[in-house]
Design a protein around this motif. Structure first.
Motif, PDB file in Angstrom:
ATOM      1  N   ALA A 154      -9.020  21.012  18.869  1.00 55.33           N
ATOM      2  CA  ALA A 154      -8.039  21.673  18.017  1.00 55.33           C
ATOM      3  C   ALA A 154      -6.665  21.051  18.303  1.00 55.33           C
ATOM      4  O   ALA A 154      -6.473  20.347  19.299  1.00 55.33           O
ATOM      5  CB  ALA A 154      -8.017  23.167  18.292  1.00 55.33           C
ATOM      6  N   SER A 179      -0.662  19.420  12.931  1.00 56.65           N
ATOM      7  CA  SER A 179      -1.576  20.394  12.336  1.00 56.65           C
ATOM      8  C   SER A 179      -1.286  20.583  10.851  1.00 56.65           C
ATOM      9  O   SER A 179      -2.199  20.754  10.048  1.00 56.65           O
ATOM     10  CB  SER A 179      -1.452  21.734  13.071  1.00 56.65           C
ATOM     11  OG  SER A 179      -2.308  22.697  12.501  1.00 56.65           O
ATOM     12  N   GLN A 183      -4.503  19.764   8.889  1.00 59.89           N
ATOM     13  CA  GLN A 183      -5.214  20.989   8.524  1.00 59.89           C
ATOM     14  C   GLN A 183      -4.508  21.805   7.461  1.00 59.89           C
ATOM     15  O   GLN A 183      -5.135  22.261   6.496  1.00 59.89           O
ATOM     16  CB  GLN A 183      -5.451  21.857   9.768  1.00 59.89           C
ATOM     17  CG  GLN A 183      -6.303  23.100   9.499  1.00 59.89           C
ATOM     18  CD  GLN A 183      -6.775  23.753  10.785  1.00 59.89           C
ATOM     19  OE1 GLN A 183      -6.642  23.211  11.873  1.00 59.89           O
ATOM     20  NE2 GLN A 183      -7.358  24.940  10.662  1.00 59.89           N
ATOM     21  N   ASP A 186      -6.162  24.870   5.470  1.00 59.04           N
ATOM     22  CA  ASP A 186      -7.626  24.781   5.482  1.00 59.04           C
ATOM     23  C   ASP A 186      -8.200  25.498   6.705  1.00 59.04           C
ATOM     24  O   ASP A 186      -7.524  25.695   7.719  1.00 59.04           O
ATOM     25  CB  ASP A 186      -8.074  23.322   5.487  1.00 59.04           C
ATOM     26  CG  ASP A 186      -7.917  22.668   4.119  1.00 59.04           C
ATOM     27  OD1 ASP A 186      -7.456  23.352   3.184  1.00 59.04           O
ATOM     28  OD2 ASP A 186      -8.231  21.469   3.998  1.00 59.04           O
ATOM     29  N   ALA A 187      -9.473  25.840   6.608  1.00 58.15           N
ATOM     30  CA  ALA A 187     -10.142  26.522   7.720  1.00 58.15           C
ATOM     31  C   ALA A 187     -10.393  25.578   8.892  1.00 58.15           C
ATOM     32  O   ALA A 187     -10.484  26.014  10.045  1.00 58.15           O
ATOM     33  CB  ALA A 187     -11.453  27.135   7.244  1.00 58.15           C
ATOM     34  N   ALA A 188     -10.529  24.284   8.617  1.00 59.42           N
ATOM     35  CA  ALA A 188     -10.812  23.297   9.676  1.00 59.42           C
ATOM     36  C   ALA A 188      -9.921  22.082   9.469  1.00 59.42           C
ATOM     37  O   ALA A 188      -9.455  21.809   8.357  1.00 59.42           O
ATOM     38  CB  ALA A 188     -12.277  22.881   9.637  1.00 59.42           C
ATOM     39  N   HIS A 189      -9.660  21.359  10.553  1.00 59.35           N
ATOM     40  CA  HIS A 189      -8.832  20.161  10.407  1.00 59.35           C
ATOM     41  C   HIS A 189      -9.669  19.018   9.828  1.00 59.35           C
ATOM     42  O   HIS A 189     -10.909  19.091   9.751  1.00 59.35           O
ATOM     43  CB  HIS A 189      -8.147  19.758  11.712  1.00 59.35           C
ATOM     44  CG  HIS A 189      -9.045  19.556  12.895  1.00 59.35           C
ATOM     45  ND1 HIS A 189     -10.162  18.748  12.866  1.00 59.35           N
ATOM     46  CD2 HIS A 189      -8.976  20.044  14.174  1.00 59.35           C
ATOM     47  CE1 HIS A 189     -10.733  18.721  14.051  1.00 59.35           C
ATOM     48  NE2 HIS A 189     -10.044  19.524  14.862  1.00 59.35           N
ATOM     49  N   ASP A 192     -12.850  17.600  11.677  1.00 54.97           N
ATOM     50  CA  ASP A 192     -14.086  18.380  11.529  1.00 54.97           C
ATOM     51  C   ASP A 192     -14.668  18.215  10.131  1.00 54.97           C
ATOM     52  O   ASP A 192     -15.898  18.152   9.953  1.00 54.97           O
ATOM     53  CB  ASP A 192     -13.820  19.860  11.815  1.00 54.97           C
ATOM     54  CG  ASP A 192     -13.652  20.152  13.301  1.00 54.97           C
ATOM     55  OD1 ASP A 192     -13.993  19.268  14.110  1.00 54.97           O
ATOM     56  OD2 ASP A 192     -13.174  21.261  13.640  1.00 54.97           O
ATOM     57  N   GLU A 193     -13.782  18.152   9.143  1.00 52.39           N
ATOM     58  CA  GLU A 193     -14.249  17.976   7.759  1.00 52.39           C
ATOM     59  C   GLU A 193     -14.973  16.627   7.615  1.00 52.39           C
ATOM     60  O   GLU A 193     -16.010  16.539   6.942  1.00 52.39           O
ATOM     61  CB  GLU A 193     -13.071  18.036   6.788  1.00 52.39           C
ATOM     62  CG  GLU A 193     -12.354  19.384   6.722  1.00 52.39           C
ATOM     63  CD  GLU A 193     -13.131  20.426   5.931  1.00 52.39           C
ATOM     64  OE1 GLU A 193     -14.297  20.161   5.550  1.00 52.39           O
ATOM     65  OE2 GLU A 193     -12.576  21.514   5.692  1.00 52.39           O
ATOM     66  N   THR A 196     -18.373  16.853   9.343  1.00 53.34           N
ATOM     67  CA  THR A 196     -19.309  17.592   8.481  1.00 53.34           C
ATOM     68  C   THR A 196     -19.711  16.744   7.288  1.00 53.34           C
ATOM     69  O   THR A 196     -20.888  16.762   6.864  1.00 53.34           O
ATOM     70  CB  THR A 196     -18.643  18.895   7.999  1.00 53.34           C
ATOM     71  OG1 THR A 196     -18.299  19.694   9.134  1.00 53.34           O
ATOM     72  CG2 THR A 196     -19.576  19.683   7.095  1.00 53.34           C
TER      73      THR A 196
END
Length: 297
Positions: A154, A179, A183, A186-189, A192-193, A196
């Protein structure tokens, strides 16, 4: 009133000392090129000189600040430009993964590309200027993001940013909230996107790929906004520089006009002081040759 020998001696000695002092002052002005060497030369002028040098020091401090800010912002601009290029490449890669007909080997290769892009963006976000991480907010002493075993942390910076004064009443931002770029709301930075997204590409998950492309688009907008702000700051630095240059020259000219000697006048004064000293010495020598009979006449 009768003038005694002692009085003449004292007057002669006083004239010699005065002439010697004036000669020393004249020699100091010529050798140093300065009219003001000590406060007693001109108390009012010395006060004005201190004020002028204060203005010059302030201008010089602003010039150093603009140079430092420009260097920082150019580094930040380069990093943001590369992030935009990487994000654009990620979108192209993700778009190529859509649809049927891709073999698993091809999907794996595309997923690997996405992960490589993620790592490149991570490197850009951890850009430093000297020992300061530019995208860690005001807390520039540690990287905004770290990676361990393929997982990006994070945000480790803060939302506070640093600004620097470049002129009276004007400042520019020199650090950024990573950040807000990676990010936002958004729910994730973005890291992580992208992770995924790579998983969705490997699985041939079209819905997941489309969601990843949407996240990339939002990240592109945030990064583009950040780079626009950097561009505005760089333009402000460019605009203020001529004013600082003019202020520096004006202050320097003022200091020179107060402190520096008029060399033509200084040389003339030196010549006069030398003549005055020689006259004082000559008069004293003549007095010393007087005898008692000279006084009795």
């Amino acid at each position: 009133m009768r003038v005694t020998f002692a009085q003449q001696f004292e007057d002669g000695l006083r004239n010699i000392n005065t002439a010697a002092s004036q000669l020393a002052d004249a020699q100091r002005r010529v050798s140093s090129g300065r009219r003001l060497n000590v406060a007693s030369d001109d108390p009012a002028g010395m006060t004005a000189a201190i004020d002028a040098r204060g203005s010059l020091a302030t201008t010089d401090a602003y010039q150093r600040a603009t140079d430092a800010a420009s260097s920082r912002l150019l580094v930040a601009d380069t990093a943001l430009n590369d992030i935009i290029n990487q994000i654009t490449a990620a979108k192209v890669t993700a778009t190529n993964a859509l649809g049927s007909g891709r073999s698993q080997t091809q999907l794996d290769a595309l997923a690997t590309e996405i992960l490589g892009i993620r790592d490149a963006v991570l490197g850009d976000m951890n850009t430093r200027f000297g020992s300061t991480y530019l995208f860690a907010g005001a807390d520039g002493g540690q990287p905004p993001f770290t990676e361990a075993a393929g997982v990006v942390s994070a945000y480790q910076g803060d939302a506070t940013t640093q600004s620097i004064d470049i002129a009276e009443g004007r400042e520019v931002q020199i650090t950024f909230d990573g950040s807000a770029i990676m990010q936002g709301s958004d729910a994730a930075h973005l890291f992580d996107e992208l992770t995924t997204l790579a998983t969705s590409i490997q699985a041939g998950n079209g819905t997941g790929i489309l969601a990843g492309i949407a996240a990339i688009d939002r990240a592109f907008d945030r990064t583009n906004f950040a780079q626009t702000r950097v561009g505005i700051a760089l333009k402000a630095l460019e605009d203020v520089q001529p004013h600082l240059d003019a202020s520096h020259l004006s202050s320097l000219t003022r200091v020179s006009s107060i402190e520096d000697a008029d060399m033509a006048k200084a040389i003339t004064d030196l010549s006069r002081a030398e003549t005055a000293q020689q006259s004082a010495l000559g008069a004293f020598a003549s007095m010393a040759r007087l005898t008692l009979m000279d006084y009795l006449r």
